[in-house]
Write a protein that holds these residues in place. Structure first.
Motif, PDB file in Angstrom:
ATOM      1  N   GLY A 129       0.789  -1.218   0.000  1.00 32.73           N
ATOM      2  CA  GLY A 129       0.000   0.000   0.000  1.00 32.73           C
ATOM      3  C   GLY A 129       0.823   1.271   0.000  1.00 32.73           C
ATOM      4  N   TYR A 130       2.105   1.159  -0.328  1.00 29.23           N
ATOM      5  CA  TYR A 130       2.942   2.359  -0.357  1.00 29.23           C
ATOM      6  C   TYR A 130       2.548   3.204  -1.563  1.00 29.23           C
ATOM      7  N   PRO A 131       2.209   4.493  -1.366  1.00 29.28           N
ATOM      8  CA  PRO A 131       1.619   5.277  -2.453  1.00 29.28           C
ATOM      9  C   PRO A 131       2.596   5.998  -3.356  1.00 29.28           C
ATOM     10  N   ALA A 132       3.880   6.065  -2.981  1.00 32.10           N
ATOM     11  CA  ALA A 132       4.795   6.985  -3.662  1.00 32.10           C
ATOM     12  C   ALA A 132       5.816   6.273  -4.535  1.00 32.10           C
ATOM     13  N   ALA A 133       5.418   5.188  -5.182  1.00 32.59           N
ATOM     14  CA  ALA A 133       6.315   4.475  -6.092  1.00 32.59           C
ATOM     15  C   ALA A 133       5.513   4.007  -7.302  1.00 32.59           C
ATOM     16  N   PRO A 134       6.136   3.957  -8.479  1.00 34.52           N
ATOM     17  CA  PRO A 134       5.422   3.429  -9.647  1.00 34.52           C
ATOM     18  C   PRO A 134       5.193   1.931  -9.498  1.00 34.52           C
ATOM     19  N   ARG A 135       4.249   1.448 -10.267  1.00 35.83           N
ATOM     20  CA  ARG A 135       3.944   0.016 -10.249  1.00 35.83           C
ATOM     21  C   ARG A 135       4.560  -0.644 -11.474  1.00 35.83           C
ATOM     22  N   PRO A 136       5.261  -1.754 -11.322  1.00 33.45           N
ATOM     23  CA  PRO A 136       5.845  -2.432 -12.483  1.00 33.45           C
ATOM     24  C   PRO A 136       4.785  -3.201 -13.260  1.00 33.45           C
ATOM     25  N   LEU A 137       4.893  -3.140 -14.586  1.00 36.26           N
ATOM     26  CA  LEU A 137       3.907  -3.798 -15.444  1.00 36.26           C
ATOM     27  C   LEU A 137       4.550  -4.807 -16.389  1.00 36.26           C
ATOM     28  N   GLY A 138       5.780  -5.214 -16.083  1.00 35.19           N
ATOM     29  CA  GLY A 138       6.412  -6.257 -16.872  1.00 35.19           C
ATOM     30  C   GLY A 138       7.390  -5.732 -17.907  1.00 35.19           C
ATOM     31  N   ILE A 139       7.609  -6.532 -18.937  1.00 39.33           N
ATOM     32  CA  ILE A 139       8.556  -6.243 -20.014  1.00 39.33           C
ATOM     33  C   ILE A 139       7.796  -6.221 -21.335  1.00 39.33           C
ATOM     34  N   ASP A 189      -0.050  18.373  -9.229  1.00 41.68           N
ATOM     35  CA  ASP A 189      -0.817  19.353  -8.467  1.00 41.68           C
ATOM     36  C   ASP A 189      -2.299  19.012  -8.383  1.00 41.68           C
ATOM     37  N   ALA A 190      -2.884  18.545  -9.476  1.00 34.05           N
ATOM     38  CA  ALA A 190      -4.329  18.356  -9.518  1.00 34.05           C
ATOM     39  C   ALA A 190      -4.804  17.325  -8.494  1.00 34.05           C
ATOM     40  N   THR A 191      -4.056  16.245  -8.350  1.00 39.47           N
ATOM     41  CA  THR A 191      -4.456  15.175  -7.436  1.00 39.47           C
ATOM     42  C   THR A 191      -3.628  15.158  -6.157  1.00 39.47           C
ATOM     43  N   ASP A 192      -2.618  16.017  -6.080  1.00 36.99           N
ATOM     44  CA  ASP A 192      -1.710  16.074  -4.933  1.00 36.99           C
ATOM     45  C   ASP A 192      -0.986  14.743  -4.744  1.00 36.99           C
ATOM     46  N   ALA A 193      -0.679  14.080  -5.865  1.00 34.40           N
ATOM     47  CA  ALA A 193       0.064  12.816  -5.805  1.00 34.40           C
ATOM     48  C   ALA A 193       1.559  13.109  -5.830  1.00 34.40           C
ATOM     49  N   TRP A 194       2.312  12.475  -4.907  1.00 31.60           N
ATOM     50  CA  TRP A 194       3.763  12.608  -4.843  1.00 31.60           C
ATOM     51  C   TRP A 194       4.363  11.224  -5.079  1.00 31.60           C
ATOM     52  N   THR A 195       5.300  11.134  -6.031  1.00 29.61           N
ATOM     53  CA  THR A 195       5.862   9.844  -6.424  1.00 29.61           C
ATOM     54  C   THR A 195       7.368   9.920  -6.555  1.00 29.61           C
ATOM     55  N   PHE A 196       8.056   8.979  -5.929  1.00 27.55           N
ATOM     56  CA  PHE A 196       9.489   8.822  -6.155  1.00 27.55           C
ATOM     57  C   PHE A 196       9.696   7.932  -7.379  1.00 27.55           C
ATOM     58  N   ILE A 197      10.541   8.383  -8.297  1.00 25.88           N
ATOM     59  CA  ILE A 197      10.799   7.629  -9.524  1.00 25.88           C
ATOM     60  C   ILE A 197      12.269   7.184  -9.550  1.00 25.88           C
ATOM     61  N   ASP A 198      12.631   6.532 -10.651  1.00 25.25           N
ATOM     62  CA  ASP A 198      14.010   6.080 -10.901  1.00 25.25           C
ATOM     63  C   ASP A 198      14.521   5.169  -9.787  1.00 25.25           C
ATOM     64  N   TRP A 199      13.955   3.981  -9.743  1.00 25.42           N
ATOM     65  CA  TRP A 199      14.322   2.982  -8.739  1.00 25.42           C
ATOM     66  C   TRP A 199      15.390   2.026  -9.254  1.00 25.42           C
TER      67      TRP A 199
END
Length: 263
Positions: free
Chosen positions: A47-57, A138-148
């Motif tokens: 349930g961690y909200p601030a990371a992208p979800r992997p969708l495969g290759i 800004d619109a949804t106030d979503a904060w995400t860490f990228i480049d893992w």
């Protein structure tokens, strides 16, 4: 040739071949990709909200991740983090990540993209928690860490010290440098919001505030010596000097940081 609906994504230091395709990001995969995807899957299930979800290759052998709408806060939007409440939010997101990853068991054949030798294997750390990897929408106030892609074994304090450098920030560059008392107050705020409650941990954090920057300097110096890209170019552009200056700046103020964290 890239597909019509693919848009190259710029920014970052190693983004060659990274594109947006609809609501996904496609980027070159590496030996570390399966382990990173396992990590991101774990964070999603937790349930961690601030990371992208992997969708495969995809069919071209590229990794596929959910696209994080918005823009990075560095450099144009860095002022977004001036308010104490927003700086505290960053620290809490990092603590939530560290707590969520604490029970992650990497695949037995995990291969990590280790750039700087880790200081331990307490957790699987991000290793690049910085304003250039924080996307705010800004619109949804979503904060995400990228480049893992450089995630790997490390410790909470090692990850935290790097984040402090970037988000407080602890910089010798006059363009970003805070007045000493303000920098100290923001350091204290960050540690408090993270929940760094143990005095021994606070003391242990202080030397990492310059050791982590010095590690970046040494890494870029090695990239320069070997000609490895993009690190050799970054060295030529002066990034090594910047990290060296930041390390000296932080070490010279060791007593100030200690007082800020303990008083």
């Amino acid at each position: 040739m890239p597909q019509v609906n693919e848009q190259p994504l710029t920014g970052g230091n190693a983004n060659a071949g990274v594109v947006r395709a609809g609501d996904t990001v496609r980027r070159p995969a590496g030996p570390w990709t399966p382990a990173v995807h396992a990590l991101l899957d774990h964070l999603h299930r937790a349930g961690y909200p601030a990371a992208p979800r992997p969708l495969g290759i995809d069919e071209q052998g590229r990794e596929v991740l959910t696209f994080a709408p918005g823009a990075t806060v560095w450099p144009e939007r860095f002022g977004l983090l001036d308010p104490a409440a927003r700086l505290a939010r960053v620290a809490r997101l990092i603590r939530e990540f560290h707590d969520a990853v604490a029970d992650f068991t990497p695949p037995p054949d995990a291969a990590w993209n280790v750039l700087i030798p880790p200081d331990g294997d307490e957790i699987i750390a991000h290793h690049d928690l910085a304003p250039w990897n924080l996307v705010v929408e800004d619109a949804t106030d979503a904060w995400t860490f990228i480049d893992w892609d450089v995630a790997g074994p490390g410790t909470r304090l090692w990850d935290l010290s790097y984040a402090v450098h970037g988000f407080v920030p602890l910089s010798a560059n006059p363009a970003f440098r805070r007045e000493d008392r303000q920098a100290a107050a923001r350091l204290r705020l960050f540690a408090d919001a993270y929940g760094l409650d143990d005095e021994a941990q606070r003391r242990a954090l202080v030397p990492l505030l310059w050791e982590r920057s010095r590690g970046m300097y040494d890494f870029l110096a090695a990239g320069h010596a070997s000609g490895r890209q993009p690190w050799a170019t970054l060295w030529a552009e002066g990034h090594g000097d910047a990290w060296h200056g930041d390390a000296a700046y932080a070490e010279e103020r060791a007593e100030l940081w200690t007082r800020a964290l303990l008083d």
